[in-house]
Design a protein around this motif. Structure first.
Motif, short mmCIF file in Angstrom:
data_model
loop_
_atom_site.label_atom_id
_atom_site.label_comp_id
_atom_site.label_asym_id
_atom_site.label_seq_id
_atom_site.Cartn_x
_atom_site.Cartn_y
_atom_site.Cartn_z
N ILE A 1 0.84 -1.20 0.00
CA ILE A 1 0.00 0.00 0.00
C ILE A 1 0.87 1.25 0.00
CG2 ILE A 1 -1.66 1.34 1.35
CD1 ILE A 1 -2.85 -1.34 2.29
N PHE A 2 1.95 1.21 0.78
CA PHE A 2 2.90 2.33 0.82
C PHE A 2 3.47 2.58 -0.58
CE2 PHE A 2 7.06 4.24 1.33
CZ PHE A 2 6.87 5.20 2.32
N ILE A 3 3.89 1.50 -1.26
CA ILE A 3 4.47 1.64 -2.61
C ILE A 3 3.44 2.15 -3.60
CG2 ILE A 3 5.46 0.33 -4.53
CD1 ILE A 3 6.71 -1.56 -2.44
N ILE A 4 2.22 1.62 -3.52
CA ILE A 4 1.15 2.07 -4.42
C ILE A 4 0.90 3.56 -4.24
CG2 ILE A 4 -1.34 1.93 -4.85
CD1 ILE A 4 -1.10 -1.09 -4.22
N THR B 1 0.66 14.61 14.00
CA THR B 1 -0.69 14.77 14.54
C THR B 1 -1.16 13.51 15.24
OG1 THR B 1 -1.27 16.33 12.78
CG2 THR B 1 -3.09 15.24 13.92
N GLU B 2 -0.94 12.35 14.60
CA GLU B 2 -1.42 11.10 15.19
C GLU B 2 -0.68 10.75 16.47
OE1 GLU B 2 -3.05 7.67 16.36
OE2 GLU B 2 -3.84 9.32 15.16
N THR C 1 1.12 18.10 0.26
CA THR C 1 2.01 18.39 1.38
C THR C 1 1.35 18.15 2.73
OG1 THR C 1 1.32 20.71 1.37
CG2 THR C 1 3.25 20.14 0.08
N LYS C 2 0.04 17.94 2.76
CA LYS C 2 -0.63 17.75 4.04
C LYS C 2 -0.11 16.53 4.78
CE LYS C 2 -5.08 19.18 2.32
NZ LYS C 2 -6.44 18.70 2.21
N ALA C 3 0.21 15.48 4.02
CA ALA C 3 0.62 14.24 4.66
C ALA C 3 1.93 14.38 5.43
CB ALA C 3 0.80 13.15 3.59
N THR C 4 2.69 15.42 5.12
CA THR C 4 3.98 15.61 5.79
C THR C 4 3.82 15.68 7.30
OG1 THR C 4 4.61 16.94 3.87
CG2 THR C 4 6.02 17.09 5.82
N ALA D 1 -1.90 7.90 8.38
CA ALA D 1 -0.82 8.83 8.10
C ALA D 1 0.39 8.12 7.47
CB ALA D 1 -0.39 9.53 9.39
N PHE D 2 0.66 6.90 7.95
CA PHE D 2 1.80 6.14 7.42
C PHE D 2 1.63 5.85 5.93
CE2 PHE D 2 3.28 1.85 6.23
CZ PHE D 2 4.65 2.08 6.28
N ILE D 3 0.45 5.37 5.53
CA ILE D 3 0.27 5.02 4.12
C ILE D 3 0.18 6.27 3.23
CG2 ILE D 3 -0.88 2.85 4.70
CD1 ILE D 3 -3.53 4.19 3.88
#
Length: 515
Positions: A21-24, A328-329, A320-323, A142-144
């Protein structure tokens, strides 16, 4: 389905799934970032750049609303089947974009792509929700999403390489990712199918054979998927939003009978939709009491408001939000609560960043100030996205998890469509007039070509009178868009205030193998 996943999936398979999932998402982030740079050149090649706003509105609406029946597809037919269907839609869209010769094909390609992309992302999100406890779920989301951090520095050079004089061209940009997307999604589909069949063999998933006739099946699925309600909602939103991007093509503008009729019928269809869902629908997509829950509705309104404002202010900012979502989590997991983060940090900092853009996003202002504002918005926006997802998941039982996530995602897409609609209306109402006003006499005759083509705009060297006029016109448009975005964000305050202050640490997770 949750019981099957929690009891069938081994730890090693779950780790592999999260890595895939991370790679996708990494590949998807690269593709979207590159596509953002290529799209102006694609549409300019048809000399119909201004029509693509209509395409964006429709693809956002259809892509978002399709998640409603997709949630049922995942529950009735299975996660692997839904995932495969969405990947095929996305690949079809990429292939059509690579080979499109006119704006009509491009419009159809966008619909296929966004239905597939939104549906695939939603399916992966449901898998993460099924395999994680509530207190850790935000971290896993957040990780994915974290691959979006790295691609900020990759997509620009990648697009430039495809567009270079000796490069393969923008068509191969889409063609290349068609191959890459298939290569990275097939292993995850195979893993899904392996465990799906394992669950069936163990008797955890049972497919009941139906004795219904064809017409009875049509009636059953029409009710099960609430197709009548979805149809009313889609038609109402489309008729209400499209006039904002089409009015400039009518001789009478807003006074055109066609524009007035579309607006009126759009409102009527939306009212009929609400009444149908409340009093007539034999099976509603989401329990009405859950939809009107203050936490769920507040989170959905926040999702729409964020996408309205972000799309008007800084295109592509969601990258950029995912940065900052991981930070946050960690805060949510430590305190066990999420409302305080949204109310005292996310919303006010977002408003600050957007409001400052009104002054700084102008051609004569140093780019450093714009970057500063984007950092403010990205940091706070990443916080709000995680908090709104946690809010809908905490307010609903796991039984309704897929449904509330679909509704939250639909509100995001509707917000995006509204943002595109308002942006298109401002663009068509301001940019051509300011362009004609600012252009020097030697370029005034070419204003229509300049308006329609980014290639024509960039052909004038920086420092020339014509290029300066183009930049001034862009600056005026940005000022109006940002003012609209800032005013819309006032609703974000109200939408967060009404949330219940739910403590996620207190939730019990279903038994099984979860993160």
């Amino acid at each position: 389905m949750l019981r099957a996943i929690a009891n069938v999936w081994s730890t090693s398979h779950m780790i592999v799934a999260y890595i895939l999932i991370f790679i996708i998402n990494f590949v998807q982030a690269m593709q979207q970032g590159m596509s953002f740079s290529l799209t102006p050149y694609l549409t300019s090649s048809f000399s119909l750049d201004s029509l693509t706003a209509t395409t964006s509105i429709m693809s956002s609406l259809i892509g978002g609303i399709f998640k409603l029946p997709l949630a049922k597809i995942l529950d009735i037919w299975g996660r692997p089947q839904g995932f495969a269907l969405m990947v095929l839609c996305m690949l079809r869209g990429l292939i059509m974009m690579a080979g499109c010769q006119n704006v009509q094909t491009y419009a159809a390609a966008q619909v296929f792509y966004w239905v597939g992309y939104n549906g695939m992302s939603y399916t992966l999100g449901i898998f993460v929700a099924d395999t994680s406890s509530l207190k850790n779920r935000g971290f896993m989301f957040a990780f994915i999403s974290s691959p979006y951090i790295a691609i900020v520095w990759i997509t620009g050079p990648m697009a430039k390489a495809f567009l270079a004089v000796d490069g393969p061209g923008w068509r191969w940009g889409y063609g290349t990712f068609t191959i890459v997307v298939f290569a990275v999604t097939f292993p995850l589909y195979a893993l899904f199918m392996w465990n799906y069949r394992k669950a069936k063999n163990m008797g955890l998933i049972v497919n009941h054979k139906s004795n219904r006739t064809f017409l009875e099946l049509v009636k059953y699925y029409t009710i099960e998927f609430d197709l009548a309600g979805i149809f009313l909602l889609a038609i109402g939103l489309a008729l209400f939003l499209l006039p904002f991007s089409l009015y400039s093509y009518q001789g009478d503008g807003w006074k055109s009978s066609m524009i007035i009729c579309m607006l009126v019928f759009g409102v009527v269809f939306l009212i009929v939709f609400a009444l149908y869902e409340k009093f007539i629908a034999p099976k509603t997509f989401i329990p009405f009491d859950l939809l009107v829950d203050r936490t769920v509705m507040g989170a959905c309104v926040l999702a729409a408001v964020l996408f309205v404002s972000f799309l008007q202010v800084v295109n592509g900012l969601s990258i950029t939000k995912a940065t900052y979502a991981l930070v946050t989590e960690v805060s949510i997991r430590w305190t066990g609560r999420f409302k305080w983060l949204a109310l005292y940090f996310g919303v006010p900092v977002t408003i600050l960043g957007v409001a400052l853009m009104a002054n700084f996003r102008q051609p004569d202002v140093h780019i450093g100030y714009v970057v500063m504002c984007q950092i403010f918005i990205a940091f706070s926006g990443g916080t709000l996205v995680i908090c709104e997802q946690m809010a809908v998941m905490a307010a609903a039982s796991h039984q309704h998890l897929a449904v509330v996530l679909a509704v939250e995602a639909m509100f995001s897409s509707i917000g995006g469509a509204i943002g595109s609609t308002v942006a298109a209306a401002v663009w068509r109402g301001v940019f051509p007039k300011r362009l004609q006003r600012y252009l020097p006499e030697e370029s005034k005759a070419d204003w229509a070509t300049i308006y329609r083509s980014i290639t024509a705009q960039l052909s004038y060297p920086k420092g020339t009178a014509t290029r300066h006029a183009i930049e001034r016109a862009y600056g005026d448009v940005q000022k109006y868009m940002i003012a609209g975005g800032s005013s819309v964000l006032v609703l974000a305050i109200i939408s967060v205030v009404v949330w219940r202050d739910i403590k996620v640490k207190d939730f019990k997770q279903a038994k099984g193998r979860v993160v």
